[in-house]
Design an enzyme around this catalytic site. Structure first.
Site, PDB file in Angstrom:
ATOM      1  N   ASN A 116       0.967  -1.152  -0.053  1.00 14.46           N
ATOM      2  CA  ASN A 116       0.064  -0.089   0.063  1.00 14.46           C
ATOM      3  C   ASN A 116       0.823   1.343   0.014  1.00 14.46           C
ATOM      4  O   ASN A 116       0.444   2.202  -0.470  1.00 14.46           O
ATOM      5  CB  ASN A 116      -0.947   0.195   1.382  1.00 14.46           C
ATOM      6  CG  ASN A 116      -1.797  -1.037   1.071  1.00 14.46           C
ATOM      7  OD1 ASN A 116      -2.411  -1.353  -0.154  1.00 14.46           O
ATOM      8  ND2 ASN A 116      -2.630  -1.565   2.174  1.00 14.46           N
ATOM      9  N   CYS A 397      -3.304  -8.774   5.147  1.00 14.69           N
ATOM     10  CA  CYS A 397      -2.907  -8.775   3.611  1.00 14.69           C
ATOM     11  C   CYS A 397      -1.452  -8.212   3.630  1.00 14.69           C
ATOM     12  O   CYS A 397      -1.322  -7.946   2.286  1.00 14.69           O
ATOM     13  CB  CYS A 397      -3.969  -7.780   3.185  1.00 14.69           C
ATOM     14  SG  CYS A 397      -3.949  -6.298   3.628  1.00 14.69           S
ATOM     15  N   HIS A 398      -0.783  -8.219   4.298  1.00 19.27           N
ATOM     16  CA  HIS A 398       0.533  -7.634   4.629  1.00 19.27           C
ATOM     17  C   HIS A 398       0.650  -6.295   3.689  1.00 19.27           C
ATOM     18  O   HIS A 398       1.708  -5.963   3.210  1.00 19.27           O
ATOM     19  CB  HIS A 398       1.474  -8.925   3.969  1.00 19.27           C
ATOM     20  CG  HIS A 398       0.962 -10.253   4.053  1.00 19.27           C
ATOM     21  ND1 HIS A 398       0.859 -10.717   5.359  1.00 19.27           N
ATOM     22  CD2 HIS A 398       0.642 -11.102   3.500  1.00 19.27           C
ATOM     23  CE1 HIS A 398       0.870 -11.986   5.278  1.00 19.27           C
ATOM     24  NE2 HIS A 398       0.231 -12.156   4.144  1.00 19.27           N
ATOM     25  N   CYS A 399      -0.368  -5.459   4.103  1.00 21.89           N
ATOM     26  CA  CYS A 399      -0.538  -4.240   3.201  1.00 21.89           C
ATOM     27  C   CYS A 399      -0.407  -4.514   1.718  1.00 21.89           C
ATOM     28  O   CYS A 399      -0.214  -3.361   1.109  1.00 21.89           O
ATOM     29  CB  CYS A 399       0.653  -3.421   3.461  1.00 21.89           C
ATOM     30  SG  CYS A 399       0.579  -2.781   5.337  1.00 21.89           S
ATOM     31  N   ALA A 400      -0.433  -5.692   1.135  1.00 22.67           N
ATOM     32  CA  ALA A 400      -0.553  -5.860  -0.279  1.00 22.67           C
ATOM     33  C   ALA A 400      -1.927  -6.089  -0.472  1.00 22.67           C
ATOM     34  O   ALA A 400      -2.558  -7.226  -0.867  1.00 22.67           O
ATOM     35  CB  ALA A 400       0.144  -7.026  -0.621  1.00 22.67           C
TER      36      ALA A 400
END
Ligand SMILES: Cc1ncc(COP(=O)(O)O)c(C=O)c1O
Length: 460
Positions: A116, A397-400
């Site tokens: 992100n 979501c691991h910032c993905a």
């Protein structure tokens, strides 16, 4: 492989019995850096703001840290290095510095596999900031292949045109593990025909190196990137410092991101004109994270030693220049070590039929992380069960976030294991066999009460 038996003892967290397998988020700090922090406190003083011998000594160490960091990525000099709090702040700094250069009808090309941090700043610019000034700029997203986890370069190429100011792409994905073909993306950006304010005809290329710089050789001259960002907390340093590399001529010409003290040329402030400091200090507004900077540069030197001279200190706290050939050897060893670890992880995890593993099929195409989901099993529950078994993972979501939606995952989450230079094959086997137990619903038993362990260790 890296001789892990010679370096594991340097990590208090490993000595405490932890299996450190969430390294893509942050790595552990070795004892040498903790001891260095203690020593630095004796000469503790501000930089560029005093004439005492302590201020001068600290300034020397601080400035030399920029040289180490520049050498590690083969940047021509410290003038191309700007330090911020983290990679995210570094990307935002590029966005704000370039903001006034965007023209009506321009576009930005980024990808569906970005963290992100390399999407949301560009989203904010296009959807929230520039429209306030009546300027329309589009943010375009390049796709990746859902099976192979590789970027669709043809589609990316079709998105880049003479209105593309900048192409922003990760060097390696923190969800898929994919190592991206930066040189090919550079070629695409080079031929866009966009006319930059300098008259240069090309799109800029920004590479998010958060999962790249710590894991494999990153040579900015060879890759010819315009901007590269990364964080040191993913490469043995404590939290708090991230870097921006940018070509010197770009940094000379773009606007500062932050305005204020130390980014100003001595004495050059009047009601009508302010003169900026020379590079890289033009981008260092306010008192920087001095100790963090020194520790980050020494973390880089420790990686060189742990890789090339485990147990000896040839680079750590010396003036030894980081020659490109040595950085190359060191980082090839790191990459090779990680390839062996992830190869083992893939072998074990592929043997679990209900797992869906994301990203490239072969270890050679990925960094040392693996994210997966399991039929009918919540990734958060897997991560919780792993934690009970003493295995550290990350679910979410691991910032993905874009990539998780791209796969239609609901919840938008996967579970991820990630390894670093101090991990050995045993760690990988334990972590992956525990995944197997979680999937086959073996009810985990709490091994150690972490809080009571921490309390005990503080009492010692
Ligand atoms: C690919 C990638 N980009 C950016 C970031 C953001 O890094 P930071 O939190 O240090 O700003 C991360 C962190 O996980 C990452 O993996």
């Amino acid at each position: 492989m890296i001789e892990t038996q010679k370096i594991r003892n340097f990590f208090p967290a490993i000595r405490a019995g932890r299996i450190i397998s969430n390294n893509a988020a942050s790595t552990q700090v070795p004892i040498q850096l903790l001891e260095l922090l203690n020593k630095l406190v004796v000469q503790y003083d501000n930089v560029h703001r005093g004439q005492s011998k302590f201020s001068i000594l600290t300034t020397e160490l601080f400035e030399a840290s920029y040289d180490t960091i520049a050498q590690f990525i083969n940047a021509p000099s410290r003038k191309s290095i700007v330090l911020y709090r983290n990679a995210t702040e570094a990307i935002n700094s590029v966005m704000y510095s370039l903001m006034t250069e965007f023209r009506e009808g321009d576009n930005i090309v980024t990808t569906f596999m970005e963290h992100n941090s390399n999407y949301v700043p560009w989203y904010g610019l296009c959807k929230e900031i520039l429209p306030k000034f009546g300027i329309k700029v589009e943010c375009r997203l390049a796709k990746f292949d859902k099976e192979t986890g590789e970027l669709d370069l043809n589609q990316l190429k079709s998105l880049v045109d003479k209105k593309t100011k900048i192409v922003c792409c990760s060097g390696a994905s923190n969800f898929l593990g994919t190592k991206n073909p930066i040189k090919e993306i550079r070629e695409i950006a080079n031929t866009s025909g966009y006319i930059q304010p300098s008259g240069e005809k090309k799109s800029y290329l920004l590479v998010d190196g958060a999962q790249m710089v710590p894991n494999f050789l990153t040579d900015v001259k060879d890759l010819d990137v315009d901007f590269l960002v990364w964080s040191f907390h993913k490469m043995l340093a404590p939290f708090g410092v991230g870097a921006l590399y940018a070509k010197e001529e770009l940094l000379s010409n773009i606007r500062p991101f932050l305005y204020g003290g130390d980014m100003i040329a001595e004495g050059e402030v009047s009601p009508d004109k302010v003169g900026y400091n020379k590079l890289p200090w033009k981008f260092t507004a306010g008192t920087p994270n001095i100790l963090g900077t020194i520790l980050s540069a020494q973390a880089v030197r420790l990686i060189m030693d742990f890789s090339l001279n485990p147990g000896k200190f040839v680079y750590f706290m010396t003036d030894k220049k980081l020659e490109l050939s040595d950085v190359k050897r060191a980082m090839e060893k790191v990459e090779n070590h990680e390839r062996i670890l992830i190869d083992e992880a893939l072998k074990i995890l592929k043997g679990i039929p209900s797992l869906k593993i994301y990203g490239p099929d072969t270890a050679g195409k990925r960094t040392a992380l693996v994210a997966f989901t399991c039929e009918n099993k919540d990734p958060f529950k897997i991560a919780q069960d792993l934690s009970i078994m003493n295995v550290e993972s990350r679910a979410g979501c691991h910032c993905a976030t874009l990539a998780h939606h791209y796969y239609g995952l609901n919840p938008a989450a996967s579970c991820r294991l990630s390894f670093y230079i101090y991990n050995n094959i045993k760690d990988v086997k334990i972590a992956c066999s525990c995944v197997k137990k979680c999937v086959y619903s073996v009810q985990p038993k709490e091994k150690k009460n972490l809080l009571s362990y921490l309390r005990k260790s503080f009492k010692k």
